[in-house]
Design a protein around this motif. Structure first.
Motif, mmCIF file in Angstrom:
data_model
loop_
_atom_site.group_PDB
_atom_site.id
_atom_site.type_symbol
_atom_site.label_atom_id
_atom_site.label_comp_id
_atom_site.label_asym_id
_atom_site.label_seq_id
_atom_site.Cartn_x
_atom_site.Cartn_y
_atom_site.Cartn_z
ATOM 1 N N ALA A 40 0.815 -1.208 0.000
ATOM 2 C CA ALA A 40 0.000 0.000 0.000
ATOM 3 C C ALA A 40 0.854 1.267 0.000
ATOM 4 C CB ALA A 40 -0.926 0.006 1.222
ATOM 5 N N PHE A 41 2.133 1.155 0.329
ATOM 6 C CA PHE A 41 3.001 2.318 0.419
ATOM 7 C C PHE A 41 3.490 2.740 -0.958
ATOM 8 C CE2 PHE A 41 3.019 0.702 4.706
ATOM 9 C CZ PHE A 41 2.984 1.857 5.464
ATOM 10 N N LEU A 42 3.487 4.061 -1.207
ATOM 11 C CA LEU A 42 3.809 4.600 -2.518
ATOM 12 C C LEU A 42 5.266 5.014 -2.671
ATOM 13 C CD1 LEU A 42 0.683 6.916 -2.848
ATOM 14 C CD2 LEU A 42 0.977 4.619 -3.783
ATOM 15 N N TYR A 43 5.908 5.412 -1.566
ATOM 16 C CA TYR A 43 7.272 5.918 -1.620
ATOM 17 C C TYR A 43 8.153 5.139 -0.654
ATOM 18 C CZ TYR A 43 5.528 9.777 -4.368
ATOM 19 O OH TYR A 43 4.949 10.516 -5.366
ATOM 20 N N ASP A 44 9.424 5.007 -1.024
ATOM 21 C CA ASP A 44 10.399 4.272 -0.226
ATOM 22 C C ASP A 44 11.643 5.150 -0.089
ATOM 23 O OD1 ASP A 44 11.864 2.363 1.086
ATOM 24 O OD2 ASP A 44 12.157 1.078 -0.651
ATOM 25 N N VAL A 45 11.857 5.700 1.100
ATOM 26 C CA VAL A 45 12.967 6.605 1.371
ATOM 27 C C VAL A 45 14.073 5.835 2.092
ATOM 28 C CG1 VAL A 45 13.645 8.676 2.659
ATOM 29 C CG2 VAL A 45 11.414 8.585 1.519
ATOM 30 N N GLN A 46 15.290 5.901 1.569
ATOM 31 C CA GLN A 46 16.420 5.220 2.196
ATOM 32 C C GLN A 46 17.009 6.086 3.302
ATOM 33 O OE1 GLN A 46 17.095 1.947 1.180
ATOM 34 N NE2 GLN A 46 15.173 2.440 0.153
ATOM 35 N N LEU A 47 17.246 5.486 4.467
ATOM 36 C CA LEU A 47 17.851 6.188 5.595
ATOM 37 C C LEU A 47 19.348 5.920 5.623
ATOM 38 C CD1 LEU A 47 15.241 5.390 8.403
ATOM 39 C CD2 LEU A 47 15.573 7.587 7.234
ATOM 40 N N VAL A 48 20.150 6.988 5.784
ATOM 41 C CA VAL A 48 21.603 6.842 5.878
ATOM 42 C C VAL A 48 22.106 7.525 7.149
ATOM 43 C CG1 VAL A 48 21.979 6.652 3.384
ATOM 44 C CG2 VAL A 48 22.024 8.905 4.474
ATOM 45 N N LYS A 54 23.726 3.013 4.535
ATOM 46 C CA LYS A 54 22.282 2.762 4.592
ATOM 47 C C LYS A 54 21.969 1.923 5.825
ATOM 48 C CE LYS A 54 18.547 0.371 2.367
ATOM 49 N NZ LYS A 54 18.136 -0.650 1.422
ATOM 50 N N ILE A 55 21.026 2.417 6.653
ATOM 51 C CA ILE A 55 20.662 1.693 7.879
ATOM 52 C C ILE A 55 19.171 1.360 7.954
ATOM 53 C CG2 ILE A 55 22.588 2.673 9.184
ATOM 54 C CD1 ILE A 55 20.230 4.351 10.613
ATOM 55 N N GLY A 56 18.415 1.715 6.927
ATOM 56 C CA GLY A 56 16.989 1.417 6.969
ATOM 57 C C GLY A 56 16.212 2.174 5.917
ATOM 58 N N PHE A 57 14.903 2.264 6.144
ATOM 59 C CA PHE A 57 14.031 2.903 5.157
ATOM 60 C C PHE A 57 12.775 3.447 5.838
ATOM 61 C CE2 PHE A 57 12.846 -1.556 5.410
ATOM 62 C CZ PHE A 57 11.471 -1.497 5.557
ATOM 63 N N ILE A 58 12.098 4.326 5.112
ATOM 64 C CA ILE A 58 10.772 4.813 5.496
ATOM 65 C C ILE A 58 9.867 4.647 4.290
ATOM 66 C CG2 ILE A 58 9.373 6.806 6.185
ATOM 67 C CD1 ILE A 58 11.820 7.881 7.638
ATOM 68 N N GLU A 59 8.726 4.012 4.498
ATOM 69 C CA GLU A 59 7.718 3.888 3.453
ATOM 70 C C GLU A 59 6.594 4.876 3.768
ATOM 71 O OE1 GLU A 59 7.706 -0.654 2.026
ATOM 72 O OE2 GLU A 59 7.142 -0.371 4.120
ATOM 73 N N ILE A 60 6.006 5.439 2.719
ATOM 74 C CA ILE A 60 5.008 6.505 2.889
ATOM 75 C C ILE A 60 3.765 6.170 2.090
ATOM 76 C CG2 ILE A 60 4.564 8.973 2.576
ATOM 77 C CD1 ILE A 60 7.671 9.276 2.432
ATOM 78 N N GLY A 187 16.920 10.807 5.616
ATOM 79 C CA GLY A 187 16.348 10.158 4.438
ATOM 80 C C GLY A 187 15.674 11.204 3.573
ATOM 81 N N ALA A 188 16.094 11.328 2.324
ATOM 82 C CA ALA A 188 15.577 12.359 1.421
ATOM 83 C C ALA A 188 14.396 11.839 0.610
ATOM 84 C CB ALA A 188 16.678 12.833 0.486
ATOM 85 N N LEU A 189 13.301 12.601 0.624
ATOM 86 C CA LEU A 189 12.111 12.287 -0.161
ATOM 87 C C LEU A 189 12.067 13.180 -1.389
ATOM 88 C CD1 LEU A 189 9.261 11.003 -0.545
ATOM 89 C CD2 LEU A 189 8.375 12.895 0.817
ATOM 90 N N SER A 190 11.942 12.558 -2.544
ATOM 91 C CA SER A 190 11.773 13.303 -3.794
ATOM 92 C C SER A 190 10.918 12.455 -4.730
ATOM 93 C CB SER A 190 13.134 13.588 -4.446
ATOM 94 O OG SER A 190 13.680 12.389 -4.945
ATOM 95 N N GLY A 191 10.618 12.983 -5.891
ATOM 96 C CA GLY A 191 9.835 12.219 -6.853
ATOM 97 C C GLY A 191 10.519 10.936 -7.280
ATOM 98 N N ASN A 192 11.848 10.875 -7.122
ATOM 99 C CA ASN A 192 12.618 9.692 -7.515
ATOM 100 C C ASN A 192 12.473 8.532 -6.545
ATOM 101 O OD1 ASN A 192 13.635 11.121 -9.695
ATOM 102 N ND2 ASN A 192 15.383 11.868 -8.546
ATOM 103 N N THR A 193 11.884 8.780 -5.378
ATOM 104 C CA THR A 193 11.766 7.721 -4.362
ATOM 105 C C THR A 193 10.456 6.954 -4.490
ATOM 106 O OG1 THR A 193 10.898 9.306 -2.751
ATOM 107 C CG2 THR A 193 13.269 8.892 -2.716
ATOM 108 N N LYS A 194 9.693 7.237 -5.530
ATOM 109 C CA LYS A 194 8.431 6.521 -5.730
ATOM 110 C C LYS A 194 8.706 5.061 -6.053
ATOM 111 C CE LYS A 194 3.848 7.026 -7.567
ATOM 112 N NZ LYS A 194 2.898 7.921 -8.194
ATOM 113 N N LYS A 195 7.932 4.166 -5.425
ATOM 114 C CA LYS A 195 8.101 2.732 -5.674
ATOM 115 C C LYS A 195 7.702 2.402 -7.110
ATOM 116 C CE LYS A 195 7.647 0.593 -1.176
ATOM 117 N NZ LYS A 195 6.933 -0.442 -0.409
#
Length: 196
Positions: A40-48, A54-60, A187-195
Motif C-alpha cells: 500500500a506504500f507509494l514511496y520508499d525513502v532510504q535512511l543513511v 544505509k541503515i533502513g528505510f521509510i515507506e510513505i 532520508g531524502a524524499l523526492s519524486g525519484n523515491t516513488k516505488k
C-alpha cells in the motif's frame, strides 16, 4: 461452560482492540507497531547515517484517516534510546551533519512541540523508541502532511523534504527541534523515491 468462557475471552479481545479517540488525539507517543501491508506504500525513502551507510528505510502512503502514514524500519541506532524524529523542509541529505535538509517542515508557521501552546510543526513526529538491539520498526501518522500537489502540507513539493533522526529525545516543547541534538540519520524524499 467452555463455549461461554470462549465467548467472554473473544469479547475481551475485541474490546481491547478498540482504539479510543480519533485523529485529534495526536501525538501517540507510542506509535503503532502493528504489521501493515507494505504494497500500500507509494514511496520508499532510504535512511543513511552520518557516514553515508544505509541503515533502513521509510515507506510513505496516504492515510485512510488523515494525513500520511509512515512505516519506519532502521537498525544500528543507539540501543534503548529515545530519539527525536522530524520532517525537514528540503529533500537533501549531505553527510555528515545533514544541515542540507534545512529547518523543520512548518507550512502552518507554528512553534515546535506537541506540548507547546503555540505548536506544533506539521513535521513534528513522536520520538522513536529504539530497542535494546538498536532497531526500530514502527508505523506512525502525521495528520498535517500530504502528497497532494498544490497543498501547502505537501511534503513532496519541488524541493522535496527529509526525514531526520536526532541523537537525543525531543522534549516536545523547545524551538526549533526540542533540544534533540545533532542530526544522526537522514532520508531524502523526492519524486525519484516513488516505488516502481
Amino acid at each position: 461452560m467452555h463455549r461461554l468462557l470462549l465467548l467472554i475471552m473473544l469479547g475481551a479481545l475485541g474490546l481491547g482492540g478498540c482504539r479510543q479517540g480519533g485523529a485529534s488525539d495526536h501525538p501517540n507517543p507510542k506509535p503503532d507497531s502493528k504489521a501493515i501491508e507494505t504494497s500500500a506504500f507509494l514511496y520508499d525513502v532510504q535512511l543513511v547515517n552520518s557516514k553515508g551507510k544505509k541503515i533502513g528505510f521509510i515507506e510513505i502512503k496516504e492515510s485512510d484517516e488523515e494525513g500520511l502514514d509512515f512505516h519506519i524500519s532502521a537498525t544500528q541506532l543507539p540501543p534503548g534510546a529515545s530519539l527525536g524524529f522530524h520532517i525537514h523542509e528540503k529533500g537533501t541529505c549531505v553527510k555528515p551533519d545533514f544541515e542540507s535538509a534545512g529547518g523543520p517542515f512548518n507550512p502552518l508557521n507554528k512553534e515546535h512541540g506537541f506540548n507547546n501552546p503555540m505548536g506544533h510543526h506539521a513535521g513534528d513526529l513522536p520520538n522513536l523508541e529504539v530497542g535494546a538491539n538498536g532497531k526500530v520498526d514502527v508505523i506512525m501518522n502525521a495528520p498535517e502532511t500530504s502528497l497532494k500537489e498544490g497543498s501547502k502540507l505537501n511534503i513532496l513539493d519541488k524541493d522535496g523534504s527529509a526525514f531526520v533522526i536526532h541523537e537525543q529525545a525531543d522534549d516536545y516543547l523547545t524551538n526549533p527541534s526540542g533540544n534533540s541534538g545533532d542530526r544522526i540519520v537522514c532520508g531524502a524524499l523526492s519524486g525519484n523515491t516513488k516505488k516502481q
